[in-house]
Design a protein around this motif. Structure first.
Motif, PDB file in Angstrom:
ATOM      1  N   GLY A  44      36.931  44.311  60.666  1.00 52.71           N
ATOM      2  CA  GLY A  44      36.960  44.748  59.277  1.00 52.71           C
ATOM      3  C   GLY A  44      38.354  44.736  58.691  1.00 52.71           C
ATOM      4  N   ASN A  45      38.464  45.183  57.460  1.00 54.68           N
ATOM      5  CA  ASN A  45      39.745  45.252  56.765  1.00 54.68           C
ATOM      6  C   ASN A  45      40.191  46.706  56.645  1.00 54.68           C
ATOM      7  N   PHE A  46      41.498  46.888  56.660  1.00 55.86           N
ATOM      8  CA  PHE A  46      42.081  48.216  56.462  1.00 55.86           C
ATOM      9  C   PHE A  46      42.725  48.275  55.082  1.00 55.86           C
ATOM     10  N   TYR A  47      42.490  49.392  54.387  1.00 56.57           N
ATOM     11  CA  TYR A  47      43.053  49.593  53.057  1.00 56.57           C
ATOM     12  C   TYR A  47      43.710  50.971  52.999  1.00 56.57           C
ATOM     13  N   HIS A  48      44.839  51.043  52.314  1.00 54.50           N
ATOM     14  CA  HIS A  48      45.473  52.338  52.071  1.00 54.50           C
ATOM     15  C   HIS A  48      45.594  52.547  50.573  1.00 54.50           C
ATOM     16  N   ALA A  49      45.136  53.708  50.127  1.00 54.02           N
ATOM     17  CA  ALA A  49      45.211  54.068  48.712  1.00 54.02           C
ATOM     18  C   ALA A  49      46.138  55.260  48.555  1.00 54.02           C
ATOM     19  N   PRO A  50      47.330  55.065  48.002  1.00 50.67           N
ATOM     20  CA  PRO A  50      48.246  56.184  47.829  1.00 50.67           C
ATOM     21  C   PRO A  50      47.878  57.104  46.679  1.00 50.67           C
ATOM     22  N   ASP A  51      47.023  56.626  45.758  1.00 41.29           N
ATOM     23  CA  ASP A  51      46.665  57.434  44.595  1.00 41.29           C
ATOM     24  C   ASP A  51      45.215  57.180  44.208  1.00 41.29           C
ATOM     25  N   ALA A  52      44.740  57.961  43.225  1.00 41.91           N
ATOM     26  CA  ALA A  52      43.330  57.917  42.838  1.00 41.91           C
ATOM     27  C   ALA A  52      42.939  56.571  42.241  1.00 41.91           C
ATOM     28  N   GLU A  53      43.802  55.996  41.424  1.00 39.96           N
ATOM     29  CA  GLU A  53      43.466  54.721  40.794  1.00 39.96           C
ATOM     30  C   GLU A  53      43.350  53.613  41.837  1.00 39.96           C
ATOM     31  N   THR A  54      44.255  53.607  42.799  1.00 41.59           N
ATOM     32  CA  THR A  54      44.187  52.597  43.856  1.00 41.59           C
ATOM     33  C   THR A  54      42.927  52.784  44.692  1.00 41.59           C
ATOM     34  N   LEU A  55      42.524  54.022  44.894  1.00 40.60           N
ATOM     35  CA  LEU A  55      41.302  54.283  45.661  1.00 40.60           C
ATOM     36  C   LEU A  55      40.096  53.636  44.980  1.00 40.60           C
ATOM     37  N   GLN A  56      40.023  53.746  43.674  1.00 46.81           N
ATOM     38  CA  GLN A  56      38.932  53.102  42.950  1.00 46.81           C
ATOM     39  C   GLN A  56      38.982  51.587  43.111  1.00 46.81           C
ATOM     40  N   GLU A  57      40.174  51.026  43.017  1.00 45.22           N
ATOM     41  CA  GLU A  57      40.322  49.580  43.149  1.00 45.22           C
ATOM     42  C   GLU A  57      39.931  49.102  44.537  1.00 45.22           C
ATOM     43  N   VAL A  58      40.281  49.886  45.553  1.00 41.03           N
ATOM     44  CA  VAL A  58      39.936  49.525  46.928  1.00 41.03           C
ATOM     45  C   VAL A  58      38.423  49.510  47.115  1.00 41.03           C
ATOM     46  N   PHE A  59      37.749  50.544  46.626  1.00 41.67           N
ATOM     47  CA  PHE A  59      36.296  50.608  46.783  1.00 41.67           C
ATOM     48  C   PHE A  59      35.623  49.450  46.049  1.00 41.67           C
ATOM     49  N   GLU A  60      36.132  49.112  44.896  1.00 42.13           N
ATOM     50  CA  GLU A  60      35.568  47.985  44.160  1.00 42.13           C
ATOM     51  C   GLU A  60      35.779  46.684  44.922  1.00 42.13           C
ATOM     52  N   GLU A  61      36.965  46.497  45.487  1.00 37.24           N
ATOM     53  CA  GLU A  61      37.245  45.273  46.237  1.00 37.24           C
ATOM     54  C   GLU A  61      36.333  45.141  47.442  1.00 37.24           C
ATOM     55  N   ILE A  62      36.105  46.234  48.151  1.00 39.64           N
ATOM     56  CA  ILE A  62      35.217  46.182  49.313  1.00 39.64           C
ATOM     57  C   ILE A  62      33.801  45.811  48.881  1.00 39.64           C
ATOM     58  N   ALA A  63      33.361  46.365  47.760  1.00 43.12           N
ATOM     59  CA  ALA A  63      32.015  46.058  47.282  1.00 43.12           C
ATOM     60  C   ALA A  63      31.850  44.588  46.961  1.00 43.12           C
ATOM     61  N   LEU A  64      32.931  43.955  46.520  1.00 43.35           N
ATOM     62  CA  LEU A  64      32.862  42.548  46.118  1.00 43.35           C
ATOM     63  C   LEU A  64      33.254  41.600  47.243  1.00 43.35           C
ATOM     64  N   THR A  65      33.686  42.126  48.383  1.00 45.31           N
ATOM     65  CA  THR A  65      34.051  41.289  49.520  1.00 45.31           C
ATOM     66  C   THR A  65      32.798  41.079  50.358  1.00 45.31           C
ATOM     67  N   LEU A  66      32.053  40.051  50.010  1.00 46.57           N
ATOM     68  CA  LEU A  66      30.763  39.822  50.652  1.00 46.57           C
ATOM     69  C   LEU A  66      30.906  38.908  51.851  1.00 46.57           C
ATOM     70  N   PRO A  67      30.107  39.111  52.880  1.00 47.95           N
ATOM     71  CA  PRO A  67      30.216  38.282  54.079  1.00 47.95           C
ATOM     72  C   PRO A  67      29.566  36.924  53.893  1.00 47.95           C
ATOM     73  N   VAL A  68      30.040  35.939  54.656  1.00 50.05           N
ATOM     74  CA  VAL A  68      29.400  34.635  54.708  1.00 50.05           C
ATOM     75  C   VAL A  68      29.151  34.284  56.167  1.00 50.05           C
ATOM     76  N   MET A  69      28.154  33.430  56.414  1.00 50.33           N
ATOM     77  CA  MET A  69      27.831  33.056  57.782  1.00 50.33           C
ATOM     78  C   MET A  69      27.568  31.562  57.838  1.00 50.33           C
ATOM     79  N   PHE A  70      28.094  30.900  58.892  1.00 51.17           N
ATOM     80  CA  PHE A  70      27.806  29.499  59.085  1.00 51.17           C
ATOM     81  C   PHE A  70      26.374  29.352  59.574  1.00 51.17           C
ATOM     82  N   THR A  71      25.630  28.440  58.974  1.00 47.34           N
ATOM     83  CA  THR A  71      24.260  28.183  59.420  1.00 47.34           C
ATOM     84  C   THR A  71      24.131  26.825  60.076  1.00 47.34           C
ATOM     85  N   GLU A  72      25.188  26.008  60.038  1.00 50.55           N
ATOM     86  CA  GLU A  72      25.194  24.738  60.780  1.00 50.55           C
ATOM     87  C   GLU A  72      26.617  24.260  60.943  1.00 50.55           C
TER      88      GLU A  72
END
Length: 389
Positions: free
Chosen positions: A361-389
């Motif tokens: 996984g990825n590690f994130y550090h949020a020093p303040d409240a605004e960064t915490l929101q940005e981190v959570f949003e980034e994780i939500a949009l970091t979607l996994p991909v998988m090779f199927t062939e």
């Protein structure tokens, strides 16, 4: 009668030394030609195999970049550009791999079949997969690959071809939050913990000033981001602290506050209930991880083919239970990826970084409240991909 001895010499089976040497020279010449042909053939075969390997690696990298960009940007053009950019950073037979935007990058729909294999339908809807062709053929942008010695036998080039398909996966997600007493401290507080004599100790968190209030806003932003993704995500909520009773309110060491559900409002309601409770306690991160594992492996609510993601958040150091990094392999055994988030200067960044690394996984550090929101949003949009062939 007197007879003279007759001397008889037979030439059968004999030859002059010079003749034998000539035959050997001719034989050696033929053998040298054969040996040279073998060397020529071996060099080109080895070069071909090396080129195929590099072409496969470059094609895989381009396909992964295309899939991740498609998930992150939700834009086909951005996905194409990501594939092109990554491909040309990879050299195949001494030249950058160039992709044809129309022929080498194909979007479509992939579905998993009963036997576990995947079927890709070009231009299928809804789009959830991308196939990339890596070509070193004569009609490809990078051209064919010239042979090293093959031209001796009038073989001027070879034309390797590779393809890779990645599919974006739906996710089962569990957010695991820290509900230790310190989460009720204000954002302006510098103390690492909350004293039992603090007047806020026996009250629910102040939603406008506390760390918990900042987490609640980040949680809402996470859900808002999930609504923008084309995948079907199921969401669960777990929390951890320590067991005990304070202010006539009993706390478990960890809880699954909401099992996986396709309705995000269920997790929002569970978060709201926590926000209105008088939670307290220490910080047992290890048991929080185990609660997240339980939520993501619950056979009645989890999906067998969904990627499993845990978002683990803390504002401090583990003060009870096992060392979190020692529990992380339990998540890895279930193919669960843990993204870790530390909030504030007092959080143990090294430990949480180790937990994320142990599961890919990825590690994130949020020093303040605004960064915490940005981190959570980034994780939500970091979607996994998988090779199927």
């Amino acid at each position: 009668m007197i007879t003279s001895p007759i001397s008889r010499h037979s030439n059968v089976g004999s030859s002059r030394p010079g003749t034998r040497r000539g035959v050997v020279v001719v034989l050696v010449c033929f053998l040298m030609i054969a040996l040279l042909a073998c060397v020529v053939f071996s060099v080109d075969v080895a070069y071909l195999q090396l080129t195929r390997t590099k072409l496969r690696a470059a094609t895989d990298a381009a396909a992964r970049a295309a899939g991740e960009a498609l998930s992150r940007e939700q834009n086909l053009d951005a996905s194409r550009q990501a594939a092109i950019d990554i491909a040309q950073l990879n050299y195949v037979a001494g030249d950058p791999l160039l992709l044809d935007v129309d022929e080498d990058i194909i979007f479509g729909h992939s579905e998993q079949q009963e036997g576990g294999s995947w079927s890709f339908q070009p231009d299928g809807e809804p789009i959830n997969a991308v196939r990339v062709f890596g070509r070193r053929t004569r009609d490809a942008p990078s051209g064919s690959v010239p042979t090293v010695f093959g031209r001796v036998f009038n073989v001027l080039d070879f034309q390797p071809l590779s393809s890779a398909t990645v599919v974006r996966l739906d996710r089962d997600i569990c957010i695991v939050v820290d509900r230790s007493s310190s989460m009720k401290l204000y954002l302006t507080d510098t103390a690492p913990t909350m004293s039992t004599s603090d007047p806020r100790f026996c009250n629910p968190p102040n939603m406008s000033q506390s760390r918990w209030g900042a987490l609640s806003l980040a949680f809402d932003r996470f859900i808002a981001a999930l609504y923008t993704t084309p995948q079907d995500e199921y969401l669960a909520l777990a929390s951890y602290g320590s067991s005990g009773t304070w202010c006539n309110y009993s706390n478990n060491v960890a809880d699954i506050n909401q099992q996986l559900s396709e309705h995000y409002s269920d997790a929002e309601s569970a978060m709201s209930s926590l926000s209105n409770s008088k939670f307290n306690g220490a910080t047992n991160i290890a048991e929080g991880i185990r609660s997240g594992i339980d939520a993501l492996t619950n056979q009645s609510t989890s999906r067998p083919f969904a990627a499993k993601t845990m978002v683990l958040m803390t504002d401090g150091n583990y003060t009870q239970g096992q060392r979190p990094r020692d529990v992380a392999p339990e998540a890895l055994a279930h193919d669960i990826v843990i993204h870790t988030v530390t909030f504030g200067d007092g959080a143990d960044q090294n430990e949480m970084r180790a937990v994320a690394a142990a599961t890919g996984g990825n590690f994130y550090h949020a020093p303040d409240a605004e960064t915490l929101q940005e981190v959570f949003e980034e994780i939500a949009l970091t979607l996994p991909v998988m090779f199927t062939e």
